[in-house]
Enzyme design. Structure first.
Site, PDB file in Angstrom:
ATOM      1  N   ASP A   1      70.743  23.493  -5.728  1.00  0.00           N
ATOM      2  CA  ASP A   1      71.841  23.519  -4.764  1.00  0.00           C
ATOM      3  C   ASP A   1      72.811  24.672  -5.016  1.00  0.00           C
ATOM      4  O   ASP A   1      73.010  25.092  -6.153  1.00  0.00           O
ATOM      5  CB  ASP A   1      72.588  22.181  -4.824  1.00  0.00           C
ATOM      6  CG  ASP A   1      73.408  21.941  -3.576  1.00  0.00           C
ATOM      7  OD1 ASP A   1      73.132  22.594  -2.548  1.00  0.00           O
ATOM      8  OD2 ASP A   1      74.326  21.115  -3.630  1.00  0.00           O
TER       9      ASP A   1
ATOM     10  N   ASN B   1      66.848  18.346   5.648  1.00  0.00           N
ATOM     11  CA  ASN B   1      67.143  19.781   5.802  1.00  0.00           C
ATOM     12  C   ASN B   1      66.728  20.350   7.164  1.00  0.00           C
ATOM     13  O   ASN B   1      67.189  21.424   7.549  1.00  0.00           O
ATOM     14  CB  ASN B   1      66.502  20.618   4.690  1.00  0.00           C
ATOM     15  CG  ASN B   1      67.200  20.502   3.353  1.00  0.00           C
ATOM     16  OD1 ASN B   1      66.589  20.628   2.296  1.00  0.00           O
ATOM     17  ND2 ASN B   1      68.515  20.257   3.360  1.00  0.00           N
TER      18      ASN B   1
HETATM   19  C1  IPE Z   1      69.882  25.190  -1.458  1.00  0.00           C
HETATM   20  O1  IPE Z   1      71.243  25.286  -1.417  1.00  0.00           O
HETATM   21  C2  IPE Z   1      69.271  23.940  -0.879  1.00  0.00           C
HETATM   22  C3  IPE Z   1      68.049  24.162  -0.064  1.00  0.00           C
HETATM   23  C4  IPE Z   1      67.820  23.450   1.036  1.00  0.00           C
HETATM   24  C5  IPE Z   1      67.041  25.154  -0.447  1.00  0.00           C
HETATM   25  P1  IPE Z   1      72.137  25.030  -0.132  1.00  0.00           P
HETATM   26  O2  IPE Z   1      71.563  25.700   1.047  1.00  0.00           O
HETATM   27  O3  IPE Z   1      72.368  23.549   0.025  1.00  0.00           O
HETATM   28  O4  IPE Z   1      73.485  25.754  -0.550  1.00  0.00           O
HETATM   29  P2  IPE Z   1      74.962  25.273  -0.310  1.00  0.00           P
HETATM   30  O5  IPE Z   1      75.077  23.872  -0.850  1.00  0.00           O
HETATM   31  O6  IPE Z   1      75.216  25.324   1.161  1.00  0.00           O
HETATM   32  O7  IPE Z   1      75.791  26.240  -1.085  1.00  0.00           O
HETATM   33 MG    MG Z   2      73.800  22.248  -0.595  1.00  0.00          MG
END
Ligand code: IPE
Ligand code: MG
Length: 221
Positions: A2, A50
């Site tokens: 993250d 996601n």
């Molecule tokens: C990576 O970080 C998570 C994935 C889906 C690959 P984020 O995209 O959640 O990054 P932040 O939390 O917005 O900074």
């Molecule tokens: Mg994130």
């Protein structure tokens, strides 16, 4: 993994640059995990939630996934066993075939198993396991009372992978976000504000050291 988006934002870059940097870090940390003697490492690459992100970000993540699936060949040379967990049916046939190939080619290795959770959700995994159990009952293979913890464990996407010892969450949030909810029932948790692209070999060692100092009782005394 993250904090990719925030890493990019801090630099005035689009979020996808953060994902690109995060993907690079995934390679570095995996190699270090192997060097430390870690036997299983699981990455939460893409969750069932996601897909809600803007289409261009989802597209960028899929492109990156495709590119890294090709780069996994480097890991095969280093004898990493590769596994994918999640509802893989949502990926394109091309991506699915690549995933299957990498799993098959690396099945013979046992130094470290690298598990990539893609379109993974813990609740989805449990619902899937329940459907498999219902099918077994319907087919007369088992009775409802045969649905034990051991039985269900074998119906998870992680069927033959041990339960989780340590969850590391970078990026400052202190939550599980639907990751390995069954498998983490007795896991230790390690949270750090470091954003994933900045998470270093040293940070991994620190997390392992903290883990080693914990006293795990699994509900005992
Ligand atoms: C990576 O970080 C998570 C994935 C889906 C690959 P984020 O995209 O959640 O990054 P932040 O939390 O917005 O900074
Ligand atoms: Mg994130």
């Amino acid at each position: 993994m993250d904090g990719n988006g925030r890493w990019a934002k801090k630099r005035g870059l689009p979020r996808k640059f953060g994902h690109r940097e995060g993907a690079k870090n995934f390679k570095k940390i995996s190699r270090h995990a192997k060097a430390l003697g870690i036997k299983y490492i699981t990455y939460y690459a893409f969750s069932t939630e996601n897909w809600k992100r803007p289409q261009d970000e989802v597209d960028a993540l899929m492109d990156l996934f495709d590119k890294y699936l090709d780069q996994i060949d480097g890991f095969l040379k280093e004898e990493f066993r590769i596994r994918f967990i999640g509802d893989l049916s949502k990926f394109t046939p091309k991506l699915r075939e690549k995933m299957r190939q990498k799993e098959e080619l690396s099945a013979k290795y046992d130094s470290i198993t690298m598990i990539i959770a893609a379109n993974y959700g813990g609740r989805d995994e449990l619902a899937h396991a329940a459907r498999l159990a219902a099918e077994d009952v319907k087919a007369g293979l088992i009775a409802p009372e045969d649905i034990t913890e051991d039985y269900l464990q074998k119906k998870l996407y992680t069927e033959d992978i041990p339960n989780v010892d340590l969850i590391i969450r970078p990026g400052g949030e202190q939550r599980l976000s639907n990751f390995l909810i069954w498998q983490s029932a007795y896991a230790e948790y390690y949270f750090t504000d470091t954003l994933w692209p900045d998470f270093s070999k040293n940070d991994l060692e620190k997390a392992v050291e903290v883990y080693c100092e914990r006293n795990r009782r699994f509900g005992g005394v």
